[in-house]
Design a protein around this motif. Structure first.
Motif, PDB file in Angstrom:
ATOM      1  N   LEU A  73     101.627  77.846  63.484  1.00 10.90           N
ATOM      2  CA  LEU A  73     102.740  78.491  64.179  1.00 10.90           C
ATOM      3  C   LEU A  73     103.808  77.433  64.377  1.00 10.90           C
ATOM      4  O   LEU A  73     103.542  76.372  64.945  1.00 10.90           O
ATOM      5  CB  LEU A  73     102.291  79.056  65.524  1.00 10.90           C
ATOM      6  CG  LEU A  73     103.395  79.651  66.401  1.00 10.90           C
ATOM      7  CD1 LEU A  73     104.031  80.862  65.728  1.00 10.90           C
ATOM      8  CD2 LEU A  73     102.840  80.036  67.759  1.00 10.90           C
ATOM      9  N   LEU A  74     105.012  77.707  63.886  1.00 14.62           N
ATOM     10  CA  LEU A  74     106.118  76.774  63.974  1.00 14.62           C
ATOM     11  C   LEU A  74     107.199  77.373  64.857  1.00 14.62           C
ATOM     12  O   LEU A  74     107.693  78.469  64.590  1.00 14.62           O
ATOM     13  CB  LEU A  74     106.671  76.491  62.574  1.00 14.62           C
ATOM     14  CG  LEU A  74     107.887  75.600  62.480  1.00 14.62           C
ATOM     15  CD1 LEU A  74     107.553  74.182  62.940  1.00 14.62           C
ATOM     16  CD2 LEU A  74     108.403  75.582  61.053  1.00 14.62           C
ATOM     17  N   VAL A  75     107.552  76.660  65.927  1.00 18.42           N
ATOM     18  CA  VAL A  75     108.615  77.086  66.841  1.00 18.42           C
ATOM     19  C   VAL A  75     109.718  76.043  66.749  1.00 18.42           C
ATOM     20  O   VAL A  75     109.470  74.849  66.949  1.00 18.42           O
ATOM     21  CB  VAL A  75     108.107  77.198  68.292  1.00 18.42           C
ATOM     22  CG1 VAL A  75     109.227  77.666  69.211  1.00 18.42           C
ATOM     23  CG2 VAL A  75     106.915  78.132  68.381  1.00 18.42           C
ATOM     24  N   THR A  76     110.928  76.486  66.420  1.00 13.63           N
ATOM     25  CA  THR A  76     112.059  75.564  66.310  1.00 13.63           C
ATOM     26  C   THR A  76     113.203  76.047  67.182  1.00 13.63           C
ATOM     27  O   THR A  76     113.347  77.238  67.435  1.00 13.63           O
ATOM     28  CB  THR A  76     112.557  75.454  64.850  1.00 13.63           C
ATOM     29  OG1 THR A  76     112.904  76.746  64.388  1.00 13.63           O
ATOM     30  CG2 THR A  76     111.502  74.849  63.953  1.00 13.63           C
ATOM     31  N   GLY A  77     113.997  75.102  67.620  1.00 10.99           N
ATOM     32  CA  GLY A  77     115.180  75.398  68.408  1.00 10.99           C
ATOM     33  C   GLY A  77     116.322  74.505  67.971  1.00 10.99           C
ATOM     34  O   GLY A  77     116.126  73.303  67.747  1.00 10.99           O
ATOM     35  N   GLU A  78     117.491  75.108  67.788  1.00  9.66           N
ATOM     36  CA  GLU A  78     118.654  74.334  67.373  1.00  9.66           C
ATOM     37  C   GLU A  78     119.897  74.924  68.017  1.00  9.66           C
ATOM     38  O   GLU A  78     120.142  76.123  67.903  1.00  9.66           O
ATOM     39  CB  GLU A  78     118.776  74.363  65.849  1.00  9.66           C
ATOM     40  CG  GLU A  78     119.794  73.404  65.322  1.00  9.66           C
ATOM     41  CD  GLU A  78     119.724  73.258  63.814  1.00  9.66           C
ATOM     42  OE1 GLU A  78     120.742  72.824  63.254  1.00  9.66           O
ATOM     43  OE2 GLU A  78     118.699  73.574  63.214  1.00  9.66           O
ATOM     44  N   LYS A  79     120.649  74.068  68.694  1.00 10.96           N
ATOM     45  CA  LYS A  79     121.866  74.516  69.356  1.00 10.96           C
ATOM     46  C   LYS A  79     122.932  74.833  68.318  1.00 10.96           C
ATOM     47  O   LYS A  79     123.099  74.099  67.349  1.00 10.96           O
ATOM     48  CB  LYS A  79     122.391  73.439  70.309  1.00 10.96           C
ATOM     49  CG  LYS A  79     121.511  73.213  71.526  1.00 10.96           C
ATOM     50  CD  LYS A  79     121.414  74.448  72.327  1.00 10.96           C
ATOM     51  CE  LYS A  79     121.979  74.246  73.697  1.00 10.96           C
ATOM     52  NZ  LYS A  79     121.948  75.467  74.470  1.00 10.96           N
ATOM     53  N   ASN A  80     123.646  75.945  68.518  1.00 18.42           N
ATOM     54  CA  ASN A  80     124.661  76.376  67.559  1.00 18.42           C
ATOM     55  C   ASN A  80     125.929  75.539  67.646  1.00 18.42           C
ATOM     56  O   ASN A  80     126.410  75.025  66.668  1.00 18.42           O
ATOM     57  CB  ASN A  80     125.006  77.847  67.779  1.00 18.42           C
ATOM     58  CG  ASN A  80     123.879  78.765  67.358  1.00 18.42           C
ATOM     59  OD1 ASN A  80     123.069  78.402  66.531  1.00 18.42           O
ATOM     60  ND2 ASN A  80     123.834  79.945  67.935  1.00 18.42           N
ATOM     61  N   GLY A  81     126.479  75.412  68.822  1.00 15.54           N
ATOM     62  CA  GLY A  81     127.738  74.690  68.989  1.00 15.54           C
ATOM     63  C   GLY A  81     127.502  73.314  69.586  1.00 15.54           C
ATOM     64  O   GLY A  81     126.466  73.023  70.159  1.00 15.54           O
TER      65      GLY A  81
END
Length: 159
Positions: A73-81
């Motif tokens: 299970l891969l959970v990723t987070g990346e801010k857009n701005g």
């Protein structure tokens, strides 16, 4: 001090545990600088139910992504701005992250929700019916059908 384990004796007497031995070898090679962000909890909520709760403050639903591939299970987070503010102190981390969870066989993601900065992922172990233990009745000798015995006769030849 790290101790290396030799699993070769176990390979000789066990079948189908290759993945477990690989996991143990990979865990022993893990680096000491393990990233602890974002913080998370893993809880058992039932006999076959689990819940992962991750603190992802500052991330919206569209900035988070979850993917399940076989037993990972891969959970990723990346801010857009990009935030252009000048911070005097920055205590809320907004950096991109990638968190991997190794799942056991037959564990599936049931659902996920984001509420109050907490990402909650519900998991369930679903063992296929053919893999569940089953009781086998033992019959008595009278109940078992008898197999008819055939006699093979050789032709008699005159001398």
């Amino acid at each position: 001090m790290r101790t290396a384990f030799d699993f070769s004796p176990l390979y000789r007497s066990s079948i189908g545990f290759d993945r477990v031995f690989d996991l143990l070898e990979n865990a022993s090679r893990a680096t000491t600088t393990i990233d602890n962000w974002p913080p998370y909890d893993i809880a058992r909520t039932g006999e076959d139910d689990y819940r992962i709760t991750m603190a992802v403050a500052g991330f919206s639903q569209d900035e988070l992504s979850m993917t399940q591939e076989q037993n990972m299970l891969l959970v990723t987070g990346e801010k857009n701005g990009e935030d252009k503010a000048e911070y005097l102190h920055r205590g809320i981390a907004g950096r991109a992250f990638e968190r991997r969870f190794q799942l056991a066989d037959h564990v599936k993601v049931n659902g996920a929700s984001l509420e109050n900065g907490l990402l909650t992922i519900d998991l369930k172990r679903e063992i296929p019916e053919e893999m569940k233990p089953r009781r086998i009745e033992i019959g008595s000798a009278a109940a078992t059908p008898k197999v008819a015995q055939r006699k093979i006769e050789a032709e008699k030849q005159a001398a």
